[in-house]
Structures are given as C-alpha cells and as structure tokens.
Scaffold this active site. Sequence first.
Site, PDB file in Angstrom:
ATOM      1  N   GLN A  35      11.228  -2.721 -18.453  1.00  0.00           N
ATOM      2  CA  GLN A  35      11.424  -2.311 -16.821  1.00  0.00           C
ATOM      3  C   GLN A  35      12.649  -2.884 -16.189  1.00  0.00           C
ATOM      4  O   GLN A  35      12.348  -2.960 -15.031  1.00  0.00           O
ATOM      5  CB  GLN A  35       9.865  -3.277 -16.847  1.00  0.00           C
ATOM      6  CG  GLN A  35       9.039  -2.282 -16.656  1.00  0.00           C
ATOM      7  CD  GLN A  35       7.283  -2.664 -16.598  1.00  0.00           C
ATOM      8  OE1 GLN A  35       7.185  -3.682 -15.456  1.00  0.00           O
ATOM      9  NE2 GLN A  35       6.428  -2.573 -17.271  1.00  0.00           N
ATOM     10  N   PHE A  94       1.381  -1.027   0.048  1.00  0.00           N
ATOM     11  CA  PHE A  94       0.200   0.207   0.060  1.00  0.00           C
ATOM     12  C   PHE A  94       0.874   1.309  -0.425  1.00  0.00           C
ATOM     13  O   PHE A  94       1.907   0.753  -0.135  1.00  0.00           O
ATOM     14  CB  PHE A  94      -1.302   0.349   1.275  1.00  0.00           C
ATOM     15  CG  PHE A  94      -0.309   0.057   2.690  1.00  0.00           C
ATOM     16  CD1 PHE A  94      -1.643   0.107   3.516  1.00  0.00           C
ATOM     17  CD2 PHE A  94       0.753   0.274   2.868  1.00  0.00           C
ATOM     18  CE1 PHE A  94      -1.055  -0.229   5.096  1.00  0.00           C
ATOM     19  CE2 PHE A  94       1.470   0.007   3.929  1.00  0.00           C
ATOM     20  CZ  PHE A  94       0.110   0.176   5.044  1.00  0.00           C
ATOM     21  N   GLU A  95       0.562   2.083  -0.512  1.00  0.00           N
ATOM     22  CA  GLU A  95       1.282   3.794  -0.643  1.00  0.00           C
ATOM     23  C   GLU A  95       2.034   3.431  -1.895  1.00  0.00           C
ATOM     24  O   GLU A  95       2.870   3.923  -1.300  1.00  0.00           O
ATOM     25  CB  GLU A  95       1.187   4.022   0.746  1.00  0.00           C
ATOM     26  CG  GLU A  95       0.264   4.774   1.917  1.00  0.00           C
ATOM     27  CD  GLU A  95       0.828   5.520   3.269  1.00  0.00           C
ATOM     28  OE1 GLU A  95       1.908   6.074   2.175  1.00  0.00           O
ATOM     29  OE2 GLU A  95       0.279   5.010   4.244  1.00  0.00           O
TER      30      GLU A  95
END
Length: 623
Positions: free
Chosen positions: A531, A431-432
């Site tokens: 990537q 998260f965040e």
Amino acid sequence: MWKLKSIKSPVQTIVLRRLSVGDSRLSQKHDSKKSPVKQNESFMANIFRRSFVPKQVFPYPDVLSLEQKESTGSLIDPFERFFSDINDAAKSDQAGKTDEKTLSALWELGAFAIQVPENFGGLGLNNTQYGRLCEIVGANDLGLGITIGAHQSIGFKGILLYGTPEQKEKYLPKVSTERVYAAFALTEPSSGSDAGSIRSRAVKSADQKYYVLNGSKIWISNGGIADIMTVFAQTEIVDPKTGEKKDKVTAFIVERSFGGVTNGAPEKKMGIRASNTTEVYFEDVKIPIENILGEEGDGFKVAMNILNNGRFGMGATLSGTMQKCIEIATSHANSRVQFGQKLKNYGSIQEKLAQMSILQYATESMAFTISQNMDGGSQDYHLEAAISKIYASENAWYVCDEAIQILGGMGFMVETGLERVLRDLRIFRIFEGTNDILRLFVALTGIQFAGSHLKELQSAFKNPATNLGLIFKEASKRAASKVGLGGSDLSSHVVPELQPYAKQTAECIDLFGQTVEELLLRYNKNIVNEQIILNQLANAAIDIYAMVVTQSRSSRALKLDLPSAQHELNLTKALTIQASERAIKNLKNATSSHNRDLTEKMSTIAQTVCEKNGVYSTGVIDV
C-alpha cells in the site's frame, strides 16, 4: 500472469470491487471473432502501460456550443443573487438546517433539477454547465451544496443513468417540478468503504411481483426529507445456467409512501450542518418489481457508476470554495498593515497567496477537463474523476487553512466565516469514496490495465512469428527510453513558452510507465499488498494529471489571447516545477530498497500502537 482478480486479500475486497466497474475494458480479452474492443481513451490509464494517448487532454476540451455558453451565462447572475440576497449560510449552520423559504427560492431557481431533461421539468444542462453552477454554490454554502448534490448528483442520478423510460416518466417530474427530495442510501453500520458488504436484504415475493426490504442505512444526506431514495440491498440471485444461488446487491427506487420507511433524528456533525443527515430504516417495505434500477444483481455496479459520474462535480464545487477563500485572504492582505507595510508586500504572504492560486487553478482545470470529456461522450473518465476528487478535497482544505493563517486571529473568529468553511470541508476527504481508498483505486486500476498489456506481450513471445509488429514496437520503445530517446512528447501540444515544462512532464510520464512495469515484474500479483508503494504511484499520477491539464488549459488561453493568459502560464510553470519534483521523488522511492525497510518499520510501529491501544510509555519520564 496478471490475474489481479484472483487475489484474495482485504485490499481486493475493498478496492477491486470498485475497480471492476470503473472500466470493464481494462480486463477484456480481445476476441477476433467478435467486434473489436474500443480503445480505452483515458489519458491516465494509458500512461500506466507506457502509452501516450492525448485525446482527452490536448487540446483543452471546449465542447459547449455558443448557445450553451449563453444559457449558462444567463444563470450565473440569478444564482449569485440568490446567495447574496436570500441565503444565509451562517444562520443555517447555527440552526442546523436550511429554512423552507430559502429552499423554496432554490426550487424556483431550478437548482434542484439542473440536469433533469427539459421535457421532465428540469433545466436540461450538461455536466459542464452543472459544474459552473456548482462553483457558485461552493463559493457560498457547502452545507446547502450537500442538500443540492445529495438530491441530484447521487440521489436521482441513478434514474438518469439506468432508469427505464417508464421510471424516468414517473420519477423525474417528481424530483423537479413537484419538489420531491431524493437521497442515495448505500452506507450501513457494517459497510463504509466496502459497499459490497451491506446487510440490508430484499426478498422477492412468491408471485414475483415485488420485493420486501428490511434493513437500515446510516449517514444518509437528505435522509429525513427525501421521499424518493435510491436504495441498495442484498438479493438472492439464481444462476440460470447452473442453478447456483448467490447473494448480490440490487438497486431499487424506493418511495417513502410505500410504507415502512422511517428515519432517525438529524445527526450532529462537525460541518455541513445545514444539510439533513439521518439514519434511515426499512421495515417490510414492499417494492414493486418494476422499481429495480438497472438489472437484478448489478447494484454494486450501479452504485459505483453513480458515484463515479458525480465526482467531477466535487472538483468544480471545491474550486469555487478555494476561489472564495483566496478572495477573502487577498482582501485582507491588501488592507492589513503590519510593521509599516501591507501584508501583500511580505514574501511569506505572497508565497501563500501564490500557492493557493496554483492549487485552485489546477483543481478547476481538472474538473472541467473531465466534465467536458463526459459531455463529449467519453466513457473513460473514472480514474481521472477519482484523481480530481482527491486533489480537490485535500487542496481545498489546505487553501482554507492558509486563508485563516493569513487573517491571523480574525480568521479564527466565527464572523469571518472561514471556520465554518473549514469545518464543512473536512467531510469531502471522507465521503463519496475516502481518499485513502481512491488512491488505491487509482493505482490498482492503472496496474490492472498495465498488467493486461504485459500479459498480451508475454503471449506474443510465445508465437513471435505472428506477433512481430507488437514485439518490435515494444522492444524499440524500451530501447529508446533506456538511452533517453523516444518516449512521450508533449511539444506539439503546448505553446512555445511551455516547452521546457512540457519536457519535464514528459520525463515524469516516461518514468511513471517504467516504474509501473518494474514494480509489476518485481511484485507480480503481490503488488496489491504494497500500500505504501501504491500510494506513491497514485500521488505521482495525481501530480502528472495536474501538470498536463494546466499546460493544456494555459496553452489554450495564450492561443485565444485571453486577458488571463500570462497569469495562467505563470501558474502552470510554478505548478510544473513543484509537481514534477514530487512525482520523480515518489517514483524513485517506489522502487527504492529503502521503501521495503520503511514499510516494515511503519507496520511494526502501527502494530505496537494498536496492541497498546495507543497508550504506552516511551520511558522519557517513567522509568
């Protein structure tokens, strides 16, 4: 030449939205008719463009006044006593919630209003003071820490950052003295890392006095207990010049009392079970026009800056968690006897404890470098904050896992408490901003900054007579680096004992800038699709930042003759040896011909796995 914003790819959709709000100066063009653009002072952003700007890292920041240090010190004992005498993390984990008596004691302590200004009923502490208290929370109860953080680190943080005087006057007393919980409602079923693709919609009324919000959010911390929420929704924005209509995200302050706001049952989670996590539903919620947070259509910028502003707190929190894990592991190693000796005497255990301590020291050094730069007025910390979040969340997991390993079977038992910590830690890499997205953010933020500089240099060559200064400066820099002269020099910033290690770091910094430039020239705008290379760049950047902040902090310790100085120097030396080797390896791999081959092989393997839904025979047994 370097128009990364024109790239149309999935990576751009997810990452460059975040990049564009991280620091608008990255893509600004200088206009001599306007006031000069302020130089970006981010240490990490500048090494992408082969520029050494030490202001943010050397000397190690120390912005707290004596009064602020004393004020923070006076809060440490009450906070620690709360966790030792009142809070029961194991009980809350088993119950799936924190009881009201515990939460009430935390409100009385002021823990839910640490950064609310005193005139609105809060403690009025700055980021560094907040970070110090976060360490205590992280050492004791990450589940409760989420309740605290969701309330103030992101819940009402938007009001602090973007609120009008009227909004602050109305809402800040509620989230402090009136004990009203806040939440941050962004994530939806169709939008995880790609926050710009949310579907919740707010439609402006005909009389222009309010918006009507409909939609839903998922996995909202404090979703079931918050009465004030920062909510993000699509709104129709009309271009005043062209009349064109376009959907853009807008941020709103939403009260449950508006009506139409409901929530689902608490989610059953792997960890952070003491926190409240629910779905939140909005049905025909009438939001007064004055409850727009920031400007109409600027919601994505508001959301990303709230998250950027709060990320340093995660590093501080998890450095406290790591310290607690080290304490538990060390206590066991000091007392446990096997094969006639205490565990602490065995080299393999010593190596584990040392590595755990190195990582904790670097995590803490990053967190408080960033917080003190923020408190010093810097606006250029977004890249460093992302690095800190990645570093802290991954290494806290490693440290806790190693602590369990040192304790052996006892570490696996619930009563020790480490299994709960390990479960709690797993969410921090998600998260965040997931660490995967943040790595791309780090690499692409720096690449855009470097690309704008190369574009400036390219333009200079078109009119060399008026740009000789810039051309000669860049030419001499590159010529010197080719023969091992010039380049970054950290020698004046560190103590004599760290000179050899500073030289290693400087070599990594110079190689980093050269690698970025080589990759830009090789791939141009297509670098956004590489990537594996971007991850290698990001990993090298993370290691470089860890080396720099620890060398700065340990140099300060020695200069101040702190009791911990020699220990800090040893931690720094060991980290530099490890991190420099990793950084050089990642940078060399990024430009290696083998890298392309590896990328193609990995892509082919992944496609095969996905086509078979992960189930296929390797032919070892089934013929």
